[in-house]
Design an enzyme around this catalytic site. Sequence first.
Site, PDB file in Angstrom:
ATOM      1  CB  SER A  28      -0.876   0.053   1.251  1.00  0.00           C
ATOM      2  OG  SER A  28      -1.838  -0.947   1.205  1.00  0.00           O
ATOM      3  CG  HIS A  59      -2.726  -1.985  -3.391  1.00  0.00           C
ATOM      4  ND1 HIS A  59      -1.746  -2.946  -3.368  1.00  0.00           N
ATOM      5  CD2 HIS A  59      -2.935  -1.627  -2.119  1.00  0.00           C
ATOM      6  CE1 HIS A  59      -1.388  -3.156  -2.113  1.00  0.00           C
ATOM      7  NE2 HIS A  59      -2.095  -2.376  -1.330  1.00  0.00           N
ATOM      8  CG  HIS A  81      -4.972  -6.752   0.525  1.00  0.00           C
ATOM      9  ND1 HIS A  81      -4.998  -5.876  -0.541  1.00  0.00           N
ATOM     10  CD2 HIS A  81      -3.812  -6.516   1.188  1.00  0.00           C
ATOM     11  CE1 HIS A  81      -3.892  -5.146  -0.534  1.00  0.00           C
ATOM     12  NE2 HIS A  81      -3.149  -5.511   0.504  1.00  0.00           N
ATOM     13  CE1 TYR A  83      -8.329  -4.356   1.743  1.00  0.00           C
ATOM     14  CE2 TYR A  83      -6.609  -5.280   3.118  1.00  0.00           C
ATOM     15  CZ  TYR A  83      -7.008  -4.392   2.147  1.00  0.00           C
ATOM     16  OH  TYR A  83      -6.099  -3.555   1.562  1.00  0.00           O
ATOM     17  CD  GLU A  84      -8.234  -6.023  -2.480  1.00  0.00           C
ATOM     18  OE1 GLU A  84      -8.462  -5.535  -3.579  1.00  0.00           O
ATOM     19  OE2 GLU A  84      -7.112  -6.481  -2.166  1.00  0.00           O
ATOM     20  CB  ALA A 111       1.688  -0.229   4.488  1.00  0.00           C
ATOM     21  CG  MET A 209      -4.751  -5.924   7.278  1.00  0.00           C
ATOM     22  SD  MET A 209      -6.017  -4.710   6.882  1.00  0.00           S
ATOM     23  CE  MET A 209      -6.063  -3.737   8.409  1.00  0.00           C
ATOM     24  CB  SER A 210      -0.616  -8.059   2.574  1.00  0.00           C
ATOM     25  OG  SER A 210       0.515  -7.330   3.008  1.00  0.00           O
ATOM     26  CG  ASN A 233      -0.042   2.641  11.360  1.00  0.00           C
ATOM     27  OD1 ASN A 233       0.052   2.186  10.209  1.00  0.00           O
ATOM     28  ND2 ASN A 233      -0.549   1.947  12.353  1.00  0.00           N
ATOM     29  CG  HIS A 245      -5.887   3.330   3.616  1.00  0.00           C
ATOM     30  ND1 HIS A 245      -4.957   2.322   3.796  1.00  0.00           N
ATOM     31  CD2 HIS A 245      -6.042   3.443   2.274  1.00  0.00           C
ATOM     32  CE1 HIS A 245      -4.577   1.866   2.616  1.00  0.00           C
ATOM     33  NE2 HIS A 245      -5.216   2.526   1.664  1.00  0.00           N
TER      34      HIS A 245
HETATM   35  N1  HPA Z   1      -2.658  -2.618  11.250  1.00  0.00           N
HETATM   36  C1  HPA Z   1      -2.882  -3.468  10.241  1.00  0.00           C
HETATM   37  N2  HPA Z   1      -2.461  -3.257   9.004  1.00  0.00           N
HETATM   38  C2  HPA Z   1      -1.766  -2.130   8.771  1.00  0.00           C
HETATM   39  C3  HPA Z   1      -1.496  -1.196   9.776  1.00  0.00           C
HETATM   40  C4  HPA Z   1      -1.978  -1.458  11.091  1.00  0.00           C
HETATM   41  O1  HPA Z   1      -1.783  -0.677  12.041  1.00  0.00           O
HETATM   42  N3  HPA Z   1      -0.794  -0.176   9.209  1.00  0.00           N
HETATM   43  C5  HPA Z   1      -0.638  -0.502   7.890  1.00  0.00           C
HETATM   44  N4  HPA Z   1      -1.222  -1.689   7.630  1.00  0.00           N
END
Ligand code: HPA
Length: 273
Positions: A28, A59, A81, A83-84, A111, A209-210, A233, A245
């Site tokens: 991402s 993406h 992903h 989640y998609e 990320a 998440m990947s 983050n 995001h």
């Molecule tokens: N959690 C899950 N997935 C992420 C995060 C997070 O804090 N930051 C970027 N992808």
Amino acid sequence: MERAAGVIKQRIAAAGGQLPKVAVVLGSGLGAFADELDGPVLIPYEEIPGWPRSTAIGHAGKLVIGSCEGVPTAVLAGRAHLYEGYTAQQSVYGIRVLRMLGVESVILTNAAGGINVSYKPGDLVLISDHINLLGQNPLNGPNDESQGPRFPDMTEAYSKTFRAIAKQTARTVGLEMPEGVYVAVPGPSYETPAEIRYLRVIGADLVGMSTVPESIAASHMGMRTLGISCVTNHAAGVVDQKLNHTEVLEVGERMKDTLIELLRRLVPGVAGA
Ligand code: HPA
């Protein structure tokens, strides 16, 4: 998958290019490296039979094949992903097709949220190992013995040799890269502070998440993997701040030049190892 490999081969041949040896998957907000290849052959995912489209913001959804410092390289700008709505099997389709084309090494970027309190947004961390909390495995279902074993070993899912190369290479661009354990969660909601405390207790330094499905599929097919997380983050509850995001994408954007330079040097490093 044979059809997908055939389409890609044709496009490369038509452009007078070479079959890729290294694949780089961009996470991402980290898509900029795709524009760095020489003699690029650009194939939107929707033009490749069976290839899942990326729907996540940040993406691009294209495969770019070209030369990185003389090494024929495939860059996946955008991934699928869970989640998609994709299954873990669908999310590794690209990795499997690229293996059929002869790719031997994979660099997975993502990320991630920093669980380890020593990480700051903007840090690049080498993935030393992972924890799969996706509730799915891309190897679920019948095993294709021609691709790999039913029960693949995962003791070195992220190549030690590649990590050593990455640390050395990072120093040449003035970076000290720490190592950390990446935990994959299904998302798409970010974690709660309680979940982050739990993930820290079970040994995770990074959350995202990947990456885990691709790493499992790569191990299954005998490819070596390097994993790099861009800490976008602090994970939930680490500091008194909400997650969004946009912040994830902004930090990715800020790290763009460093990551491009690092990848440009890493590709020949892993190709020669
Ligand atoms: N959690 C899950 N997935 C992420 C995060 C997070 O804090 N930051 C970027 N992808």
